[in-house]
Write a protein that holds these residues in place. Structure first.
Motif, PDB file in Angstrom:
ATOM      1  N   HIS A 127       0.829  -1.201   0.000  1.00  0.00           N
ATOM      2  CA  HIS A 127       0.000   0.000   0.000  1.00  0.00           C
ATOM      3  C   HIS A 127       0.868   1.257   0.000  1.00  0.00           C
ATOM      4  O   HIS A 127       1.958   1.255   0.595  1.00  0.00           O
ATOM      5  CB  HIS A 127      -0.906  -0.016   1.232  1.00  0.00           C
ATOM      6  CG  HIS A 127      -2.024   0.963   1.173  1.00  0.00           C
ATOM      7  ND1 HIS A 127      -1.861   2.282   1.537  1.00  0.00           N
ATOM      8  CD2 HIS A 127      -3.318   0.828   0.797  1.00  0.00           C
ATOM      9  CE1 HIS A 127      -3.009   2.923   1.390  1.00  0.00           C
ATOM     10  NE2 HIS A 127      -3.904   2.059   0.936  1.00  0.00           N
ATOM     11  N   PRO A 128       0.418   2.331  -0.652  1.00  0.00           N
ATOM     12  CA  PRO A 128       1.227   3.561  -0.687  1.00  0.00           C
ATOM     13  C   PRO A 128       1.570   4.123   0.687  1.00  0.00           C
ATOM     14  O   PRO A 128       2.521   4.889   0.820  1.00  0.00           O
ATOM     15  CB  PRO A 128       0.335   4.539  -1.466  1.00  0.00           C
ATOM     16  CG  PRO A 128      -0.569   3.684  -2.284  1.00  0.00           C
ATOM     17  CD  PRO A 128      -0.807   2.453  -1.477  1.00  0.00           C
ATOM     18  N   TYR A 129       0.797   3.753   1.717  1.00  0.00           N
ATOM     19  CA  TYR A 129       1.061   4.257   3.064  1.00  0.00           C
ATOM     20  C   TYR A 129       1.813   3.251   3.935  1.00  0.00           C
ATOM     21  O   TYR A 129       2.018   3.509   5.122  1.00  0.00           O
ATOM     22  CB  TYR A 129      -0.250   4.666   3.737  1.00  0.00           C
ATOM     23  CG  TYR A 129      -0.784   5.991   3.213  1.00  0.00           C
ATOM     24  CD1 TYR A 129      -0.659   7.160   3.949  1.00  0.00           C
ATOM     25  CD2 TYR A 129      -1.405   6.064   1.972  1.00  0.00           C
ATOM     26  CE1 TYR A 129      -1.136   8.372   3.462  1.00  0.00           C
ATOM     27  CE2 TYR A 129      -1.885   7.271   1.474  1.00  0.00           C
ATOM     28  CZ  TYR A 129      -1.741   8.422   2.232  1.00  0.00           C
ATOM     29  OH  TYR A 129      -2.195   9.611   1.734  1.00  0.00           O
ATOM     30  N   ALA A 130       2.225   2.135   3.365  1.00  0.00           N
ATOM     31  CA  ALA A 130       2.979   1.133   4.125  1.00  0.00           C
ATOM     32  C   ALA A 130       4.464   1.483   4.082  1.00  0.00           C
ATOM     33  O   ALA A 130       5.300   0.725   3.582  1.00  0.00           O
ATOM     34  CB  ALA A 130       2.724  -0.267   3.554  1.00  0.00           C
ATOM     35  N   ALA A 131       4.804   2.649   4.639  1.00  0.00           N
ATOM     36  CA  ALA A 131       6.146   3.194   4.495  1.00  0.00           C
ATOM     37  C   ALA A 131       7.205   2.314   5.148  1.00  0.00           C
ATOM     38  O   ALA A 131       8.294   2.133   4.594  1.00  0.00           O
ATOM     39  CB  ALA A 131       6.204   4.600   5.072  1.00  0.00           C
ATOM     40  N   GLN A 132       6.918   1.763   6.325  1.00  0.00           N
ATOM     41  CA  GLN A 132       7.924   0.951   7.004  1.00  0.00           C
ATOM     42  C   GLN A 132       8.240  -0.309   6.224  1.00  0.00           C
ATOM     43  O   GLN A 132       9.410  -0.711   6.109  1.00  0.00           O
ATOM     44  CB  GLN A 132       7.449   0.594   8.421  1.00  0.00           C
ATOM     45  CG  GLN A 132       8.509  -0.142   9.244  1.00  0.00           C
ATOM     46  CD  GLN A 132       9.784   0.669   9.399  1.00  0.00           C
ATOM     47  OE1 GLN A 132       9.753   1.798   9.890  1.00  0.00           O
ATOM     48  NE2 GLN A 132      10.908   0.127   8.955  1.00  0.00           N
ATOM     49  N   ILE A 133       7.219  -0.925   5.655  1.00  0.00           N
ATOM     50  CA  ILE A 133       7.459  -2.122   4.844  1.00  0.00           C
ATOM     51  C   ILE A 133       8.297  -1.769   3.621  1.00  0.00           C
ATOM     52  O   ILE A 133       9.218  -2.501   3.245  1.00  0.00           O
ATOM     53  CB  ILE A 133       6.125  -2.765   4.424  1.00  0.00           C
ATOM     54  CG1 ILE A 133       5.338  -3.208   5.657  1.00  0.00           C
ATOM     55  CG2 ILE A 133       6.366  -3.951   3.485  1.00  0.00           C
ATOM     56  CD1 ILE A 133       3.956  -3.739   5.340  1.00  0.00           C
ATOM     57  N   SER A 134       8.005  -0.644   3.002  1.00  0.00           N
ATOM     58  CA  SER A 134       8.774  -0.225   1.828  1.00  0.00           C
ATOM     59  C   SER A 134      10.223   0.057   2.191  1.00  0.00           C
ATOM     60  O   SER A 134      11.146  -0.286   1.441  1.00  0.00           O
ATOM     61  CB  SER A 134       8.137   1.013   1.195  1.00  0.00           C
ATOM     62  OG  SER A 134       6.864   0.705   0.654  1.00  0.00           O
ATOM     63  N   ARG A 135      10.447   0.673   3.360  1.00  0.00           N
ATOM     64  CA  ARG A 135      11.827   0.915   3.794  1.00  0.00           C
ATOM     65  C   ARG A 135      12.548  -0.406   4.062  1.00  0.00           C
ATOM     66  O   ARG A 135      13.720  -0.574   3.693  1.00  0.00           O
ATOM     67  CB  ARG A 135      11.835   1.800   5.039  1.00  0.00           C
ATOM     68  CG  ARG A 135      11.467   3.252   4.758  1.00  0.00           C
ATOM     69  CD  ARG A 135      11.751   4.144   5.955  1.00  0.00           C
ATOM     70  NE  ARG A 135      10.819   3.904   7.045  1.00  0.00           N
ATOM     71  CZ  ARG A 135       9.695   4.585   7.226  1.00  0.00           C
ATOM     72  NH1 ARG A 135       9.349   5.537   6.367  1.00  0.00           N
ATOM     73  NH2 ARG A 135       8.893   4.325   8.249  1.00  0.00           N
TER      74      ARG A 135
END
Length: 257
Positions: free
Chosen positions: A70-78
């Motif tokens: 999801h675009p707001y799943a910032a921690q997972i993306s990091r």
């Protein structure tokens, strides 16, 4: 054959997974529905941060990591970008475009929960479509407000909060009926960019309601960024992760739930 790991959880990721043969892995956190009709392998559960994800990449001989969260799943993306870097493999990302305000919209961007609470002060009946985050604050609702929170799960509310469990896609007529029933005077939303949940914005526009929009988080730099399912599948075909005989029929790049 090279092996791909897709970090999923949104509709676009599932659309990609449906094109993947058995060696590849589709990973879900396990918060939503788990598909049982995919040819590729399906993994459910967390990895234990960037370190755990890197260990999985090494153990499973993953050659490419695709962040389709999801675009707001910032921690997972990091975590994904860091794990790919330490593992020495490329990280690609599918990042759906955000919605854009049009004539008649009254959008007010907020940076975080604290700013959102301040912006909500003049309103009495906010309608939250942020997922589970407002549930942690139900005991802090001001006496002048009554909240409605829509998230994936149907959970108990409070005297001043109704919790609706539902998932998109939401039709325009259904959203109109819901807004009429709620009598909301402000909509609170993430800018997810999903066509499945966009109807609420049109209803807010029709009713002249302001929309408090939670700003998208900053996401890490990766080797390649795509804006649609079709673009991702084209890239995967070029790298040999998707067989040449497979087509992109029906994939127009529109946002899915």
């Amino acid at each position: 054959m090279s092996r791909l790991l897709v970090l999923g959880g949104v509709g676009e990721a599932l659309a990609i997974a449906r094109h993947l043969p058995p060696p590849h892995v589709y990973s879900l956190a396990g918060l939503g529905r788990v598909p049982d009709d995919l040819a590729c392998q399906v993994r459910v559960g967390g990895f234990g941060g960037a370190e755990g994800l890197a260990a999985f990449i090494r153990e499973q001989a993953i050659d490419l990591l695709l962040d389709a969260t999801h675009p707001y799943a910032a921690q997972i993306s990091r975590n994904a970008a860091q794990a790919a870097q330490v593992s020495g493999i490329p990280c690609w990302a599918l990042r759906r475009p955000g919605w854009q305000a049009v004539a008649g919209d009254d959008w007010r961007e907020v940076a975080d929960w604290a700013e959102l609470v301040r912006a909500l002060a003049p309103f009495q009946r906010p309608f939250f479509t942020l997922g589970r985050e407002p549930l942690a604050h139900l005991q802090d609702i001001p006496a002048s407000q009554r909240w409605t929170v829509r998230c994936l799960e149907s959970l108990p509310g409070t005297e001043r909060a109704e919790v609706i469990g539902d998932r998109g896609p939401f039709s325009l007529d259904a959203e109109r009926a819901l807004f009429r029933r709620l009598g909301s005077d402000v909509l609170v939303s993430k800018n997810s960019g999903s066509a499945a949940t966009e109807a609420k914005l049109q209803v807010a526009r029709e009713r002249g309601l302001p929309v408090l929009v939670l700003r998208r988080p900053a996401l890490p730099a990766v080797e390649r960024v795509f804006g649609s399912v079709a673009e991702v599948l084209t890239g995967l075909r070029e790298r040999g992760f998707v067989r040449l005989g497979e087509t992109l029929d029906g994939l127009t790049g529109q946002a899915l739930p």
